[in-house]
Design a protein around this motif. Sequence first.
Motif, PDB file in Angstrom:
ATOM      1  N   ALA A   1       0.854  -1.193   0.000  1.00  0.00           N
ATOM      2  CA  ALA A   1       0.000   0.000   0.000  1.00  0.00           C
ATOM      3  C   ALA A   1       0.884   1.234   0.000  1.00  0.00           C
ATOM      4  CB  ALA A   1      -0.907  -0.017   1.212  1.00  0.00           C
ATOM      5  N   ALA A   2       0.299   2.347  -0.373  1.00  0.00           N
ATOM      6  CA  ALA A   2       1.079   3.581  -0.485  1.00  0.00           C
ATOM      7  C   ALA A   2       0.470   4.680   0.371  1.00  0.00           C
ATOM      8  CB  ALA A   2       1.131   4.018  -1.939  1.00  0.00           C
ATOM      9  N   LEU A   3       1.333   5.472   0.979  1.00  0.00           N
ATOM     10  CA  LEU A   3       0.898   6.624   1.764  1.00  0.00           C
ATOM     11  C   LEU A   3       1.630   7.858   1.254  1.00  0.00           C
ATOM     12  CD1 LEU A   3       1.300   5.026   5.307  1.00  0.00           C
ATOM     13  CD2 LEU A   3      -0.859   5.431   4.152  1.00  0.00           C
ATOM     14  N   ASP A   4       1.037   9.001   1.497  1.00  0.00           N
ATOM     15  CA  ASP A   4       1.701  10.265   1.188  1.00  0.00           C
ATOM     16  C   ASP A   4       2.734  10.509   2.289  1.00  0.00           C
ATOM     17  OD1 ASP A   4       2.464  12.862   0.829  1.00  0.00           O
ATOM     18  OD2 ASP A   4       0.473  13.537   0.207  1.00  0.00           O
ATOM     19  N   ALA A   5       4.014  10.419   1.938  1.00  0.00           N
ATOM     20  CA  ALA A   5       5.073  10.511   2.954  1.00  0.00           C
ATOM     21  C   ALA A   5       5.087  11.866   3.642  1.00  0.00           C
ATOM     22  CB  ALA A   5       6.420  10.223   2.314  1.00  0.00           C
ATOM     23  N   ASP A   6       4.598  12.902   2.950  1.00  0.00           N
ATOM     24  CA  ASP A   6       4.600  14.236   3.547  1.00  0.00           C
ATOM     25  C   ASP A   6       3.578  14.363   4.681  1.00  0.00           C
ATOM     26  OD1 ASP A   6       6.640  15.170   1.973  1.00  0.00           O
ATOM     27  OD2 ASP A   6       5.282  15.700   0.335  1.00  0.00           O
ATOM     28  N   LEU A   7       2.626  13.446   4.722  1.00  0.00           N
ATOM     29  CA  LEU A   7       1.617  13.499   5.785  1.00  0.00           C
ATOM     30  C   LEU A   7       2.014  12.663   6.999  1.00  0.00           C
ATOM     31  CD1 LEU A   7      -1.629  13.111   3.628  1.00  0.00           C
ATOM     32  CD2 LEU A   7      -0.611  15.211   4.473  1.00  0.00           C
ATOM     33  N   LEU A   8       3.177  12.030   6.930  1.00  0.00           N
ATOM     34  CA  LEU A   8       3.597  11.146   8.025  1.00  0.00           C
ATOM     35  C   LEU A   8       4.571  11.851   8.949  1.00  0.00           C
ATOM     36  CD1 LEU A   8       4.263   7.881   5.964  1.00  0.00           C
ATOM     37  CD2 LEU A   8       2.155   8.592   7.081  1.00  0.00           C
ATOM     38  N   THR A   9       4.516  11.456  10.208  1.00  0.00           N
ATOM     39  CA  THR A   9       5.465  11.981  11.192  1.00  0.00           C
ATOM     40  C   THR A   9       6.172  10.793  11.821  1.00  0.00           C
ATOM     41  OG1 THR A   9       3.813  13.662  11.652  1.00  0.00           O
ATOM     42  CG2 THR A   9       5.658  13.520  13.185  1.00  0.00           C
ATOM     43  N   GLY A  10       7.430  10.655  11.575  1.00  0.00           N
ATOM     44  CA  GLY A  10       8.184   9.539  12.148  1.00  0.00           C
ATOM     45  C   GLY A  10       7.963   8.241  11.393  1.00  0.00           C
ATOM     46  N   GLN A  11       8.425   7.161  12.021  1.00  0.00           N
ATOM     47  CA  GLN A  11       8.378   5.834  11.390  1.00  0.00           C
ATOM     48  C   GLN A  11       6.994   5.218  11.494  1.00  0.00           C
ATOM     49  OE1 GLN A  11      10.453   3.671   9.789  1.00  0.00           O
ATOM     50  NE2 GLN A  11      11.790   5.440   9.480  1.00  0.00           N
ATOM     51  N   LEU A  12       6.715   4.309  10.577  1.00  0.00           N
ATOM     52  CA  LEU A  12       5.470   3.545  10.652  1.00  0.00           C
ATOM     53  C   LEU A  12       5.623   2.407  11.651  1.00  0.00           C
ATOM     54  CD1 LEU A  12       4.544   3.173   6.882  1.00  0.00           C
ATOM     55  CD2 LEU A  12       3.456   4.672   8.546  1.00  0.00           C
ATOM     56  N   GLY A  13       4.529   2.057  12.267  1.00  0.00           N
ATOM     57  CA  GLY A  13       4.570   0.937  13.205  1.00  0.00           C
ATOM     58  C   GLY A  13       3.178   0.370  13.421  1.00  0.00           C
ATOM     59  N   ILE A  14       3.116  -0.665  14.226  1.00  0.00           N
ATOM     60  CA  ILE A  14       1.834  -1.331  14.494  1.00  0.00           C
ATOM     61  C   ILE A  14       1.591  -1.309  15.997  1.00  0.00           C
ATOM     62  CG2 ILE A  14       0.536  -3.483  14.270  1.00  0.00           C
ATOM     63  CD1 ILE A  14       2.570  -4.212  12.010  1.00  0.00           C
ATOM     64  N   ARG A  15       0.393  -0.908  16.373  1.00  0.00           N
ATOM     65  CA  ARG A  15       0.038  -0.886  17.796  1.00  0.00           C
ATOM     66  C   ARG A  15      -1.465  -1.025  17.951  1.00  0.00           C
ATOM     67  NH1 ARG A  15      -2.313   4.048  19.048  1.00  0.00           N
ATOM     68  NH2 ARG A  15      -1.689   5.853  17.806  1.00  0.00           N
ATOM     69  N   PRO A  16      -1.919  -1.418  19.146  1.00  0.00           N
ATOM     70  CA  PRO A  16      -3.363  -1.410  19.386  1.00  0.00           C
ATOM     71  C   PRO A  16      -3.831   0.035  19.587  1.00  0.00           C
ATOM     72  CG  PRO A  16      -2.206  -2.786  20.994  1.00  0.00           C
ATOM     73  CD  PRO A  16      -1.187  -1.984  20.286  1.00  0.00           C
TER      74      PRO A  16
END
Lengths: 223, 191
Positions: free
Chosen positions: A128-143
């Motif tokens: 899947a693809a995300l707009d990198a400019d809308l992200l803050t920090g690294q991606l991760g998985i959490r509840p």
Amino acid sequence: MTPPAAAELVCVGWRASEVERELPELRVLSCEVLTARSCLRPSPEPIRRQLAALSDRFNGAKAIALRGQAVPAAYRALSNAIGIDPDVVATPIEQAVFGRMFNGAFLSVNLIEDALLIALVDTAVAVAALDADLLTGQLGIRPAVAGERLRSAEPEPPLAGGELVLADGVDPLALLGVPVPRCAAPRRATRRLRLYALEFAGVSQLTVREALWIAASTLEAHR
Amino acid sequence: MSEPLTATRSETVAARRAPADQQLAAKRSLKMQIARLEAQLSALLLAGLPHLPAPRAREGTGSTPPRIATLAQLERRRDTLVAHVRHTQTAAAARIDHEREARALLRAMQLEPGRYKFFALRAADVGEAGCGVWHVRPRLGIVGMLAGWWQVKLSSGCPLASAAAAAAAIWARGGPSPAPLLLRSKPGLGC
């Protein structure tokens, strides 16, 4: 010396401790791709031809045998492990194949969708693809925490808490679904994309890296 | 004094952790069972295609948000899969019996076509691929009928689009099931 391709710079995302304990093999892998033009434009002819070739290659016999293959079976196992019935919500590759059988071909949508579809059909791994400019920090998985909302342009209902979400350093971005849902999706003005895919039991990091590489190299070849 | 206290604390922590560890181990075991059942079901369905229906989700079961599955959820899923596997095994066994009966009938038709005038048997019922139909017909038309010259012919060709639409309507009503033998005989010319 040529610079390394985007897909070679794969980041392994973080995980909350509950996720690490319960689903030790589950990780999110991502890489960044730069595009010079909008990735929502119609696909160029070579990609359309590639989709047509994939459509020819992916016949009914392959569709029938799909369920017995390792990666699609692993996706079904992941669905079961996160409480999703794979007979209700089809896995990404199953959805793509239903589309192929229903429409008679893998239909071209736009450059980004087509690149992700090519990676999916080649490896059975959903990218899947995300707009990198809308992200803050690294991606991760959490509840999710109760009351949290997915980051979205439209108002999202609050989460009940405990749902597995893909998050950046600040907000939950998307429910960790099978198929992987989209949030912070690429826009027409997006020039920096973050592609991500899930690694889990039965889907090795090598396969996930290959899927990211296919999607990234398809986008880079037509940037 | 501090040593016994430390020991007691660590024992308490261990006691608290034990059920959690046991639960994790139970979940791991259930996940393995589920994966095995999924593989078994897939193998059964692949072997029985296109005659075995894939299990469908129950009415009203919608999608739920992804969560770390609880022990109870995993047990429910395991039990559902066990039921699916049993159902599919039963259907597969019924299908094997059906094909055996059909093959016996075809053999009888070929040996004594005169006893099975105008009988028709789908090749699919015998376990063969394609849309062919084994049909007992008179040789040379009316002459063969009068002279008692009967033969078994395999007609080929897939049904027209209208037939496919009718089949789709049947499928939508309740899904495929082992089709009954397609037997026909003209009134008055029975076997």
